[in-house]
Design a protein around this motif. Structure first.
Motif, PDB file in Angstrom:
ATOM      1  N   GLN A 303      16.967 -24.141 -21.483  1.00 23.58           N
ATOM      2  CA  GLN A 303      17.354 -23.880 -20.256  1.00 23.58           C
ATOM      3  C   GLN A 303      18.620 -24.465 -19.363  1.00 23.58           C
ATOM      4  N   ARG A 304      18.764 -25.697 -20.085  1.00 26.47           N
ATOM      5  CA  ARG A 304      20.067 -26.426 -19.886  1.00 26.47           C
ATOM      6  C   ARG A 304      21.295 -25.684 -20.503  1.00 26.47           C
ATOM      7  N   ASP A 305      20.919 -25.585 -21.939  1.00 16.57           N
ATOM      8  CA  ASP A 305      22.027 -25.261 -22.705  1.00 16.57           C
ATOM      9  C   ASP A 305      22.501 -23.819 -22.362  1.00 16.57           C
ATOM     10  N   HIS A 306      21.678 -22.810 -21.652  1.00 17.45           N
ATOM     11  CA  HIS A 306      21.974 -21.644 -21.747  1.00 17.45           C
ATOM     12  C   HIS A 306      21.867 -21.174 -20.110  1.00 17.45           C
ATOM     13  N   ARG A 307      21.858 -22.300 -19.352  1.00 17.05           N
ATOM     14  CA  ARG A 307      21.898 -22.118 -17.976  1.00 17.05           C
ATOM     15  C   ARG A 307      21.256 -21.134 -17.435  1.00 17.05           C
ATOM     16  N   ILE A 308      19.846 -21.137 -17.308  1.00 19.22           N
ATOM     17  CA  ILE A 308      19.061 -20.057 -16.955  1.00 19.22           C
ATOM     18  C   ILE A 308      17.804 -20.867 -16.300  1.00 19.22           C
ATOM     19  N   GLY A 309      16.882 -19.964 -15.618  1.00 20.63           N
ATOM     20  CA  GLY A 309      15.800 -20.429 -15.067  1.00 20.63           C
ATOM     21  C   GLY A 309      14.552 -20.829 -15.918  1.00 20.63           C
ATOM     22  N   PRO A 431       4.193 -11.536  17.086  1.00 16.01           N
ATOM     23  CA  PRO A 431       5.188 -10.543  16.574  1.00 16.01           C
ATOM     24  C   PRO A 431       4.512 -10.324  14.972  1.00 16.01           C
ATOM     25  N   ARG A 432       4.738  -9.137  14.427  1.00 13.26           N
ATOM     26  CA  ARG A 432       4.527  -8.990  13.202  1.00 13.26           C
ATOM     27  C   ARG A 432       5.843  -9.373  12.123  1.00 13.26           C
ATOM     28  N   LEU A 433       5.824  -9.470  11.122  1.00 14.63           N
ATOM     29  CA  LEU A 433       6.714  -9.960  10.262  1.00 14.63           C
ATOM     30  C   LEU A 433       7.373  -8.665   9.565  1.00 14.63           C
ATOM     31  N   VAL A 434       8.636  -8.970   9.348  1.00 17.60           N
ATOM     32  CA  VAL A 434       9.441  -8.070   8.273  1.00 17.60           C
ATOM     33  C   VAL A 434       9.767  -8.801   6.994  1.00 17.60           C
ATOM     34  N   ALA A 435       9.300  -8.264   5.882  1.00 13.39           N
ATOM     35  CA  ALA A 435       9.847  -9.026   4.696  1.00 13.39           C
ATOM     36  C   ALA A 435      11.089  -8.120   3.924  1.00 13.39           C
ATOM     37  N   ASP A 436      12.076  -8.858   3.525  1.00 16.12           N
ATOM     38  CA  ASP A 436      13.271  -8.445   2.992  1.00 16.12           C
ATOM     39  C   ASP A 436      13.454  -9.568   1.804  1.00 16.12           C
ATOM     40  N   TRP A 437      12.481  -9.140   0.663  1.00 12.16           N
ATOM     41  CA  TRP A 437      12.720 -10.022  -0.576  1.00 12.16           C
ATOM     42  C   TRP A 437      13.749  -9.354  -1.486  1.00 12.16           C
ATOM     43  N   ARG A 438      14.237 -10.164  -2.206  1.00  7.39           N
ATOM     44  CA  ARG A 438      15.744  -9.795  -2.982  1.00  7.39           C
ATOM     45  C   ARG A 438      15.560 -10.517  -4.002  1.00  7.39           C
ATOM     46  N   TYR A 439      16.345 -10.024  -5.225  1.00  4.92           N
ATOM     47  CA  TYR A 439      16.539 -10.868  -6.491  1.00  4.92           C
ATOM     48  C   TYR A 439      17.966 -10.831  -6.817  1.00  4.92           C
ATOM     49  N   SER A 440      18.333 -11.466  -7.656  1.00  3.68           N
ATOM     50  CA  SER A 440      19.716 -11.813  -7.961  1.00  3.68           C
ATOM     51  C   SER A 440      20.098 -11.463  -9.153  1.00  3.68           C
ATOM     52  N   ALA A 441      21.455 -11.438  -9.406  1.00  3.04           N
ATOM     53  CA  ALA A 441      21.867 -11.250 -10.894  1.00  3.04           C
ATOM     54  C   ALA A 441      21.618 -12.528 -11.563  1.00  3.04           C
ATOM     55  N   GLY A 442      21.637 -13.842 -11.218  1.00  3.85           N
ATOM     56  CA  GLY A 442      20.961 -14.808 -11.992  1.00  3.85           C
ATOM     57  C   GLY A 442      19.697 -14.649 -12.371  1.00  3.85           C
ATOM     58  N   ASP A 443      18.764 -14.139 -11.654  1.00  8.67           N
ATOM     59  CA  ASP A 443      17.426 -13.661 -12.129  1.00  8.67           C
ATOM     60  C   ASP A 443      17.366 -12.680 -13.320  1.00  8.67           C
ATOM     61  N   VAL A 444      18.271 -11.922 -13.237  1.00  6.04           N
ATOM     62  CA  VAL A 444      18.266 -11.009 -14.494  1.00  6.04           C
ATOM     63  C   VAL A 444      18.738 -11.835 -15.549  1.00  6.04           C
ATOM     64  N   THR A 445      19.906 -12.480 -15.367  1.00  8.90           N
ATOM     65  CA  THR A 445      20.455 -13.218 -16.681  1.00  8.90           C
ATOM     66  C   THR A 445      18.993 -14.049 -17.191  1.00  8.90           C
ATOM     67  N   THR A 446      18.267 -14.619 -16.257  1.00  5.25           N
ATOM     68  CA  THR A 446      17.288 -15.584 -16.759  1.00  5.25           C
ATOM     69  C   THR A 446      16.372 -14.692 -17.836  1.00  5.25           C
ATOM     70  N   VAL A 447      16.101 -13.729 -17.361  1.00  2.52           N
ATOM     71  CA  VAL A 447      14.883 -12.856 -18.134  1.00  2.52           C
ATOM     72  C   VAL A 447      15.427 -12.378 -19.302  1.00  2.52           C
ATOM     73  N   LYS A 448      16.877 -11.811 -19.236  1.00  4.09           N
ATOM     74  CA  LYS A 448      17.379 -11.226 -20.215  1.00  4.09           C
ATOM     75  C   LYS A 448      17.873 -12.325 -21.387  1.00  4.09           C
ATOM     76  N   THR A 449      18.249 -13.438 -21.009  1.00  8.91           N
ATOM     77  CA  THR A 449      18.550 -14.606 -21.912  1.00  8.91           C
ATOM     78  C   THR A 449      17.338 -15.060 -22.459  1.00  8.91           C
ATOM     79  N   ALA A 450      16.184 -15.367 -21.781  1.00 13.55           N
ATOM     80  CA  ALA A 450      15.101 -15.744 -22.324  1.00 13.55           C
ATOM     81  C   ALA A 450      14.453 -14.831 -23.321  1.00 13.55           C
ATOM     82  N   LEU A 451      14.509 -13.545 -23.084  1.00 11.35           N
ATOM     83  CA  LEU A 451      13.903 -12.531 -24.051  1.00 11.35           C
ATOM     84  C   LEU A 451      14.835 -12.655 -25.370  1.00 11.35           C
ATOM     85  N   ALA A 452      16.026 -12.737 -25.213  1.00 12.40           N
ATOM     86  CA  ALA A 452      16.792 -12.577 -26.328  1.00 12.40           C
ATOM     87  C   ALA A 452      16.601 -13.981 -27.228  1.00 12.40           C
ATOM     88  N   LEU A 453      16.605 -15.197 -26.612  1.00 13.03           N
ATOM     89  CA  LEU A 453      16.079 -16.339 -27.345  1.00 13.03           C
ATOM     90  C   LEU A 453      14.683 -16.320 -28.110  1.00 13.03           C
TER      91      LEU A 453
END
Length: 557
Positions: A303-309, A431-453
């Motif tokens: 995780q440290r070497d490749h700077r991912i989650g 009052p009822r809630l509104v959810a605006d959940w988002r993911y990031s480019a870093g999240d995509v990098t974590t999964v892509k890099t982890a799968l490659a490893l």
């Protein structure tokens, strides 16, 4: 003592040393930890002992992007036991790296470290009924247990980490008698918090206003107040209480409801093994009888070497919808998909298998293996339905010898991912809630890099090959959106009030007697399901409250 709010007089005042809001895992864990310790404890729960649709409707809200988030009423239960009445029971602790400040993970770093929480994990494991606090295969499993992948010698991944499974334990059912028998704990059911009233200076909780389904109101005064109603509901209560703090309690820097995280999960690719007979992707039973399962866990150095989650993966059966797996049990599950829970039915949607030709091939698979299908149906009935400690999930050895990969990844905290109050109100006037959940480019990098490893580790040892399309990673990791039921980071913990809501003791910054319990305080999400850590934090908070001088005691008046 457990009472229904209808037994109280309209306008009654309830006094206690400590009031806990929410009767789920963290609320019940805290009440049990405080019982018999010289404090008068009041636990208020908005629901009853069973699911009631009229009460459950209070959880309805709005989702900005329905493709990325399930309806807010789903995967939450407004009743004693909370979401443990429907959870799958998966337990594992956070890893030491999860608590650290990582320069490549924005807004990361906890104000406590792994050693601070370590003393509370064993008791949390016991309450969750997940066996001993031992998550290493070499020490937790019986001698002679099979390796997950024979000959695997990865440099980025290890296969010696376990996940353990609760019964799964419904905290409301399991601990109801203990709560009822505790002389210094009162549980009031069907009493929803409608408002948190601060003193004029805005530095202490003065009162809680409760309302029952009939519209009657009650008042709570307590020395300390703990909100443990789940990440979304706790956030809603704080945002809606604006009589003194105009943007919500403690929300001076627009942090409340921000940094909303879940987990990134999906199923991808095909794993081919050189020797399928040396592969074990099923469950082991520990010495204490707990079901355990090995995982492919990404190491901290990688995780440290490749700077991912953080990232974990499990071997999974092939896509059920594809009859090419030639496995009768999987085809039977696909043909009977309308009988399985909605979450698993959703995973079959849009993945093929719906044409006449595929349906015929599925039927042929079933016809060729009737005894295997019958054995599976019997196990499903006996081990998953009737047993007290249930078999955790479907495990099928594919005849083709090919597996898909199931992954669970850390999500980065980001300020723009949030929940906020909408204009609609529920039957209680909230009052009822509104959810605006988002993911990031870093999240995509974590999964892509982890799968490659992982692909590199499998190839390096010569034990297998992982084929997948890197261009499909983002689509697969967002196929189901935010992992349901994991509502993390909304009331985050930290030392700096400009970037956090609670201090290291889970107390709202600037409010002397208001605390938060649950995964909402996690600054980062890790790879782990949050329940075990949320319970451990709740037990630590109970210790902190017991260390404070007793301010006030009383009973219903």
């Amino acid at each position: 003592m457990i009472i229904d709010s209808k037994e109280l007089d309209d306008g009654a005042t309830l006094r206690a040393d400590i009031c806990i809001v929410g009767g789920g895992a963290v609320g019940i864990a805290m009440a049990l930890a405080l019982a018999g310790k010289g404090r008068d404890v009041l636990l208020v729960e908005a629901g009853g002992t069973v699911r009631e649709d009229a009460i459950q409707k209070a959880y309805r809200g709005t989702v900005v992007d329905p493709a990325l988030h399930s309806p807010l009423i789903d995967y939450r239960e407004r009743r004693l036991g909370g979401t443990t009445t429907i959870w799958g029971g998966r337990c594992m602790p956070l890893d030491p790296i999860d608590f650290t400040r990582r320069a490549w993970i924005p807004a990361s770093g906890w104000p406590i470290d792994a050693d601070t929480l370590a003393p509370y994990y064993p008791a949390a494991n016991r309450l969750c009924e997940a066996g001993a606090f031992d998550y290493r295969a070499d020490s937790a499993l019986r001698a002679g247990a099979r390796a997950m992948i024979g000959g695997f010698a990865g440099t980025a991944y290890t296969t010696d980490r376990l996940e353990r499974f609760s019964c799964p334990t419904d905290f409301g059912t399991r601990y109801r008698e203990r709560l009822a028998a505790a002389r210094d704990v009162r549980v009031v059911l069907k009493a929803a918090v409608q408002a948190i009233g601060l003193d004029p200076a805005g530095q202490r909780v003065a009162t809680l206003t409760l309302r029952d389904p009939a519209g009657r109101t009650f008042t709570v005064t307590a020395g300390d107040v703990v909100l443990g109603a789940g990440g979304l509901e706790t956030t809603r209560l704080l945002l809606a209480s604006r009589d003194v703090h105009p943007h919500g309690i403690g929300n001076h820097h627009d942090v409340l409801g921000r940094y909303y995280m879940s987990h990134l999960a999906g199923t991808i690719g095909t794993v081919h093994f050189a020797d399928p007979d040396r592969v074990w992707h099923g469950y082991d039973v520990a010495e204490d009888g707990t079901y355990c399962r090995r995982r492919l866990a990404l190491g901290e150095d990688a995780q440290r070497d490749h700077r991912i989650g953080n990232f974990v993966a499990r071997l999974h059966h092939p896509r059920i919808a594809d009859p090419g797996h030639r496995t009768g049990v999987l085809s039977a599950l696909f043909l009977g998909r309308m009988l399985v829970p909605r979450l698993y039915r959703q995973r079959l949607a849009g993945s093929g298998g719906n044409g006449l030709r595929d349906t015929v091939e599925h039927a042929i698979n079933v016809a060729r293996q009737p005894s295997a299908v019958a054995r599976f149906a019997w196990q499903a009935l006996v081990d998953r339905r009737l047993a007290e400690r249930k078999f955790p999930s479907i495990v099928v050895v594919p005849r083709s010898g090919r597996y898909s990969l199931d992954f669970h990844a850390e999500q980065e905290p980001q300020h723009a991912s949030r929940v906020y109050l909408g204009t609609e109100r529920d039957a209680w006037g909230m009052p009822r809630l509104v959810a605006d959940w988002r993911y990031s480019a870093g999240d995509v990098t974590t999964v892509k890099t982890a799968l490659a490893l992982l692909a590199e580790d499998l190839a390096r040892g010569g034990c297998g090959r992982f084929d997948y399309d890197p261009d499909e990673v983002e689509r697969e990791m967002t196929r189901y959106g935010a992992y349901p039921g994991h509502h993390i980071g909304l009331v985050r913990m930290g030392d700096d009030p400009r970037h956090s809501m609670v201090d290291p003791d889970c107390r709202i910054h600037g409010i002397a007697n208001l605390y938060i319990a649950g995964a909402a305080v996690f600054p980062t999400s890790s790879q782990a399901n949050p329940t075990l850590t949320a319970v451990a934090l709740a037990l630590r908070l109970a210790d902190r409250l017991l260390a404070k001088p007793c301010r006030e005691a009383g009973a219903v008046t």
